[in-house]
Design a protein around this motif. Structure first.
Motif, PDB file in Angstrom:
ATOM      1  N   SER A   1      97.509   3.021  57.971  1.00 34.10           N
ATOM      2  CA  SER A   1      97.562   2.962  56.510  1.00 34.10           C
ATOM      3  C   SER A   1      97.288   1.541  56.057  1.00 34.10           C
ATOM      4  CB  SER A   1      98.929   3.425  56.007  1.00 34.10           C
ATOM      5  OG  SER A   1      99.959   2.581  56.502  1.00 34.10           O
ATOM      6  N   MET A   2      96.481   1.423  55.004  1.00 35.42           N
ATOM      7  CA  MET A   2      96.128   0.123  54.424  1.00 35.42           C
ATOM      8  C   MET A   2      96.407   0.168  52.933  1.00 35.42           C
ATOM      9  SD  MET A   2      92.586  -0.699  56.458  1.00 35.42           S
ATOM     10  CE  MET A   2      92.060   1.005  56.454  1.00 35.42           C
ATOM     11  N   ASN A   3      97.170  -0.790  52.460  1.00 33.54           N
ATOM     12  CA  ASN A   3      97.555  -0.868  51.055  1.00 33.54           C
ATOM     13  C   ASN A   3      96.863  -2.044  50.379  1.00 33.54           C
ATOM     14  OD1 ASN A   3      99.356   1.270  51.571  1.00 33.54           O
ATOM     15  ND2 ASN A   3     100.984  -0.158  52.148  1.00 33.54           N
ATOM     16  N   GLY A   4      96.441  -1.818  49.131  1.00 36.50           N
ATOM     17  CA  GLY A   4      95.786  -2.875  48.368  1.00 36.50           C
ATOM     18  C   GLY A   4      94.493  -3.329  49.016  1.00 36.50           C
ATOM     19  N   LEU A   5      93.517  -2.447  49.090  1.00 37.37           N
ATOM     20  CA  LEU A   5      92.280  -2.746  49.789  1.00 37.37           C
ATOM     21  C   LEU A   5      91.567  -3.953  49.191  1.00 37.37           C
ATOM     22  CD1 LEU A   5      90.630   0.720  50.496  1.00 37.37           C
ATOM     23  CD2 LEU A   5      91.770  -0.786  52.085  1.00 37.37           C
ATOM     24  N   SER A   6      91.013  -4.756  50.063  1.00 36.76           N
ATOM     25  CA  SER A   6      90.152  -5.870  49.668  1.00 36.76           C
ATOM     26  C   SER A   6      88.816  -5.694  50.376  1.00 36.76           C
ATOM     27  CB  SER A   6      90.790  -7.216  50.033  1.00 36.76           C
ATOM     28  OG  SER A   6      90.922  -7.334  51.430  1.00 36.76           O
ATOM     29  N   TYR A   7      87.866  -6.538  49.997  1.00 33.24           N
ATOM     30  CA  TYR A   7      86.555  -6.428  50.610  1.00 33.24           C
ATOM     31  C   TYR A   7      86.592  -6.779  52.098  1.00 33.24           C
ATOM     32  CZ  TYR A   7      84.600  -5.912  45.932  1.00 33.24           C
ATOM     33  OH  TYR A   7      84.307  -5.447  44.682  1.00 33.24           O
TER      34      TYR A   7
ATOM     35  N   LYS B   1      91.644  -9.551  61.134  1.00 31.48           N
ATOM     36  CA  LYS B   1      92.576 -10.657  61.305  1.00 31.48           C
ATOM     37  C   LYS B   1      93.955 -10.331  60.737  1.00 31.48           C
ATOM     38  CE  LYS B   1      89.055 -14.274  61.281  1.00 31.48           C
ATOM     39  NZ  LYS B   1      88.608 -15.546  60.647  1.00 31.48           N
ATOM     40  N   LYS B   2      94.137  -9.096  60.308  1.00 33.77           N
ATOM     41  CA  LYS B   2      95.427  -8.686  59.779  1.00 33.77           C
ATOM     42  C   LYS B   2      95.900  -7.459  60.538  1.00 33.77           C
ATOM     43  CE  LYS B   2      95.478  -6.549  55.848  1.00 33.77           C
ATOM     44  NZ  LYS B   2      95.330  -6.175  54.448  1.00 33.77           N
ATOM     45  N   LEU B   3      97.202  -7.260  60.566  1.00 35.30           N
ATOM     46  CA  LEU B   3      97.793  -6.144  61.269  1.00 35.30           C
ATOM     47  C   LEU B   3      97.914  -4.953  60.339  1.00 35.30           C
ATOM     48  CD1 LEU B   3     100.640  -7.991  63.203  1.00 35.30           C
ATOM     49  CD2 LEU B   3      98.394  -7.330  64.063  1.00 35.30           C
ATOM     50  N   TYR B   4      97.582  -3.791  60.863  1.00 34.45           N
ATOM     51  CA  TYR B   4      97.668  -2.563  60.101  1.00 34.45           C
ATOM     52  C   TYR B   4      98.826  -1.721  60.648  1.00 34.45           C
ATOM     53  CZ  TYR B   4      92.985  -3.911  58.653  1.00 34.45           C
ATOM     54  OH  TYR B   4      91.915  -4.597  58.165  1.00 34.45           O
ATOM     55  N   ASN B   5      99.449  -0.993  59.764  1.00 31.94           N
ATOM     56  CA  ASN B   5     100.564  -0.141  60.164  1.00 31.94           C
ATOM     57  C   ASN B   5     100.011   1.090  60.888  1.00 31.94           C
ATOM     58  OD1 ASN B   5     102.411  -1.861  58.890  1.00 31.94           O
ATOM     59  ND2 ASN B   5     102.103  -0.843  56.926  1.00 31.94           N
ATOM     60  N   GLN B   6     100.300   1.171  62.184  1.00 30.34           N
ATOM     61  CA  GLN B   6      99.806   2.279  62.988  1.00 30.34           C
ATOM     62  C   GLN B   6     100.935   3.241  63.294  1.00 30.34           C
ATOM     63  OE1 GLN B   6      97.884   1.162  66.604  1.00 30.34           O
ATOM     64  NE2 GLN B   6      97.655   3.239  67.352  1.00 30.34           N
ATOM     65  N   ILE B   7     100.662   4.514  63.087  1.00 32.80           N
ATOM     66  CA  ILE B   7     101.638   5.580  63.357  1.00 32.80           C
ATOM     67  C   ILE B   7     101.000   6.518  64.365  1.00 32.80           C
ATOM     68  CG2 ILE B   7     103.008   7.463  62.401  1.00 32.80           C
ATOM     69  CD1 ILE B   7     102.952   6.017  59.729  1.00 32.80           C
ATOM     70  N   MET B   8     101.683   6.731  65.487  1.00 30.08           N
ATOM     71  CA  MET B   8     101.169   7.622  66.514  1.00 30.08           C
ATOM     72  C   MET B   8     102.150   8.770  66.700  1.00 30.08           C
ATOM     73  SD  MET B   8      99.992   6.754  70.416  1.00 30.08           S
ATOM     74  CE  MET B   8      98.870   5.512  69.799  1.00 30.08           C
ATOM     75  N   GLN B   9     101.616   9.974  66.770  1.00 31.70           N
ATOM     76  CA  GLN B   9     102.460  11.151  66.883  1.00 31.70           C
ATOM     77  C   GLN B   9     101.864  12.082  67.925  1.00 31.70           C
ATOM     78  OE1 GLN B   9     105.378  11.835  65.383  1.00 31.70           O
ATOM     79  NE2 GLN B   9     105.534  13.657  66.630  1.00 31.70           N
ATOM     80  N   GLU B  10     102.707  12.584  68.790  1.00 27.79           N
ATOM     81  CA  GLU B  10     102.257  13.525  69.810  1.00 27.79           C
ATOM     82  C   GLU B  10     102.562  14.939  69.361  1.00 27.79           C
ATOM     83  OE1 GLU B  10     102.729  14.277  74.637  1.00 27.79           O
ATOM     84  OE2 GLU B  10     103.588  12.522  73.650  1.00 27.79           O
ATOM     85  N   SER B  11     101.604  15.808  69.566  1.00 34.50           N
ATOM     86  CA  SER B  11     101.754  17.197  69.156  1.00 34.50           C
ATOM     87  C   SER B  11     102.705  17.913  70.105  1.00 34.50           C
ATOM     88  CB  SER B  11     100.380  17.880  69.155  1.00 34.50           C
ATOM     89  OG  SER B  11     100.518  19.251  68.892  1.00 34.50           O
TER      90      SER B  11
ATOM     91  N   LEU C   1      88.415  -0.712  45.119  1.00 33.22           N
ATOM     92  CA  LEU C   1      89.097  -1.978  45.369  1.00 33.22           C
ATOM     93  C   LEU C   1      90.543  -1.910  44.879  1.00 33.22           C
ATOM     94  CD1 LEU C   1      88.654  -4.958  46.315  1.00 33.22           C
ATOM     95  CD2 LEU C   1      88.140  -5.491  43.936  1.00 33.22           C
ATOM     96  N   GLY C   2      91.481  -2.366  45.730  1.00 32.41           N
ATOM     97  CA  GLY C   2      92.892  -2.390  45.376  1.00 32.41           C
ATOM     98  C   GLY C   2      93.634  -1.095  45.615  1.00 32.41           C
ATOM     99  N   SER C   3      92.977  -0.068  46.112  1.00 30.11           N
ATOM    100  CA  SER C   3      93.641   1.216  46.333  1.00 30.11           C
ATOM    101  C   SER C   3      94.247   1.264  47.734  1.00 30.11           C
ATOM    102  CB  SER C   3      92.640   2.355  46.149  1.00 30.11           C
ATOM    103  OG  SER C   3      91.607   2.250  47.117  1.00 30.11           O
ATOM    104  N   ASN C   4      94.890   2.379  48.048  1.00 30.51           N
ATOM    105  CA  ASN C   4      95.487   2.611  49.358  1.00 30.51           C
ATOM    106  C   ASN C   4      94.687   3.682  50.077  1.00 30.51           C
ATOM    107  OD1 ASN C   4      97.471   0.854  48.452  1.00 30.51           O
ATOM    108  ND2 ASN C   4      98.821   2.512  47.796  1.00 30.51           N
ATOM    109  N   VAL C   5      94.554   3.533  51.390  1.00 26.29           N
ATOM    110  CA  VAL C   5      93.763   4.482  52.168  1.00 26.29           C
ATOM    111  C   VAL C   5      94.440   4.724  53.506  1.00 26.29           C
ATOM    112  CG1 VAL C   5      92.313   2.787  53.325  1.00 26.29           C
ATOM    113  CG2 VAL C   5      91.418   5.056  52.890  1.00 26.29           C
ATOM    114  N   ILE C   6      94.248   5.904  54.060  1.00 27.42           N
ATOM    115  CA  ILE C   6      94.797   6.294  55.359  1.00 27.42           C
ATOM    116  C   ILE C   6      93.649   6.808  56.222  1.00 27.42           C
ATOM    117  CG2 ILE C   6      96.287   7.925  56.576  1.00 27.42           C
ATOM    118  CD1 ILE C   6      98.215   7.801  54.278  1.00 27.42           C
ATOM    119  N   LEU C   7      93.509   6.261  57.430  1.00 24.99           N
ATOM    120  CA  LEU C   7      92.518   6.719  58.398  1.00 24.99           C
ATOM    121  C   LEU C   7      93.237   7.474  59.501  1.00 24.99           C
ATOM    122  CD1 LEU C   7      90.314   3.511  58.745  1.00 24.99           C
ATOM    123  CD2 LEU C   7      90.095   5.373  57.098  1.00 24.99           C
TER     124      LEU C   7
END
Length: 429
Positions: free
Chosen positions: A302-308, A281-291, A255-261
């Motif tokens: 990326s999600m910062n300050g994780l909540s339940y 119901k919240k917007l997540y920062n999405q990064i798309m990269q082409e190889s 709880l409260g940590s940062n995670v990247i999927l």
């Protein structure tokens, strides 16, 4: 009275616009009004066309633009031909109030773009002709306004590729087994012969396909090493359905940590990636990269300050013209829940002895009553004493001189009796 009758006659038989011909045609059921304007001196859309006109033809004129609400009074219009003029622009609201229009032809003009959103004002439109213009691209949102079109002529333009949304529209209609068939004209365009245009031709050759090409002879005009070659003869890369590979299928984060999927996708053409969470119901920062390699793409959120509330299942969806694939990633948030108020400490009470296991001569006492010095409790009956033998005193008088008896007295004060034995003893013992 005479003036009123004259006005009624004029309104019943409206005059024909200048340089135009107004006639009546026969559709087999009833007669309808036909207005044709084909004089080279006409430079603007006529504004006095009779309101009961069913077919209007503006051909070979100097009309260069179609203004807003140009045909608003023609609510009964079913056929509108604006062919072989010099039209370069059409206002998005030019076709307002054309609820009955079935056919719109704009062949032989100078259009570089078409207001596709204007098709919403023509819900009964089935035929759209854009042959021989200067269209160089089709926007992706055009597919939103073409489901009811059964004839679409895009031939003799400058088109190079078709948007994937159009292909999805036709493939989706095939999956639904729709009875509507689209006659599509794509010939005489400088196509970039790749997987996309190849899939259209393959779709049109299927039995019961919702798309039928007017001309199968499509020429590759912009492919490297294949210029001027027929599409059927070109060696094209085959389409490949996307394949999605997530970095991890299950993620546990405090709880409260940062995670990247993250997820990677491969396919041809290069797929696009989208993250989906149904209850988000919240917007997540999405990064798309082409190889650097064609057909490979990766994306992260990326999600910062994780909540339940962030816990749940995330789906990474990859999509191209060959299909759609997705992979789930489950995120679990763990942590200690804070308690706002601590519970009170429970007071220890001595266990109650059950009467079932009580000895016959043993009395049960729940609480020990305090016994004052030199006093016998009244609730306990003294044991039987022989009449010939005098009753001993429970507490004897203390000699202030005797130190030994003082110590015994102090010891008696410290010890509080809880119960009396069955046979009392003298203090001397």
């Amino acid at each position: 009275m005479t003036l009123t009758v004259a006005l009624l006659i004029c309104s019943a038989s409206p005059s024909c616009p200048a340089l135009c011909a107004c006639t009546y045609g026969n559709s087999g059921i009833a007669e309808f009004r036909l207005v044709q304007c084909s004089d080279s001196g006409i430079a603007a859309v006529p504004i006095n066309v009779p309101a009961d006109t069913v077919k209007l033809r503006l051909e070979k004129t100097l009309i260069s633009r179609v203004p807003r609400a140009a045909f608003y009074n023609l609510s009964e219009l079913r056929f509108l031909w604006l062919t072989f003029n010099s039209i370069t622009s059409i206002h998005p609201s030019s076709f307002v109030n054309l609820k009955a229009l079935r056919e719109l032809r704009l062949d032989g003009n100078l259009l570089t773009s078409f207001p596709w959103e204007g098709l919403r004002d023509m819900p009964r439109l089935r035929t759209l002709g854009l042959h021989n213009n200067r269209l160089s691209s089709l926007p992706a949102h055009a597919s939103l306004f073409l489901p009811n079109i059964t004839f679409l002529d895009l031939s003799s333009n400058r088109l190079t590729i078709l948007p994937a949304e159009l292909l999805d529209l036709w493939i989706f209609s095939q999956d639904l087994e729709s009875k509507t068939v689209l006659d599509l004209g794509l010939h005489d365009n400088p196509w970039l012969c790749d997987c996309q245009i190849s899939m259209v031709t393959s779709l049109s050759m299927l039995l019961g396909s919702p798309v039928v090409l007017m001309d199968q002879q499509l020429i590759c005009s912009r492919s490297l090493g294949q210029s001027g070659m027929l599409l059927t003869q070109a060696e094209l890369s085959r389409c490949m359905r996307p394949s999605v590979q997530p970095a991890a299928t299950r993620v546990i984060s405090p709880l409260g940590s940062n995670v990247i999927l993250r997820c990677d996708a491969t396919g041809y053409p290069t797929p696009t990636l989208t993250w989906i969470k149904t209850s988000a119901k919240k917007l997540y920062n999405q990064i798309m990269q082409e190889s650097p390699r064609v057909g490979v793409r990766w994306s992260i959120i990326s999600m910062n300050g994780l909540s339940y509330k962030d816990a749940g299942e995330y789906r990474c969806q990859a999509r191209n013209m060959a299909g759609i694939s997705e992979a789930p990633i489950k995120l679990k948030v763990v942590g200690v829940t804070r308690i706002s108020r601590l519970p009170k400490k429970s007071q220890k009470t001595p266990p109650k002895s059950s009467s079932k296991y009580r000895k016959p001569n043993q009395s049960t006492v729940t609480t020990a009553p305090s016994v004052k010095e030199n006093q016998i409790p009244q609730n306990i009956t003294p044991p039987s004493i022989n009449k010939t033998q005098p009753a001993p005193n429970l507490v004897s008088k203390v000699d202030p001189v005797d130190k030994r008896r003082k110590m015994n007295l102090r010891y008696a004060k410290k010890k509080t009796p809880t119960s009396l034995k069955s046979t009392p003893q003298s203090p001397e013992n």
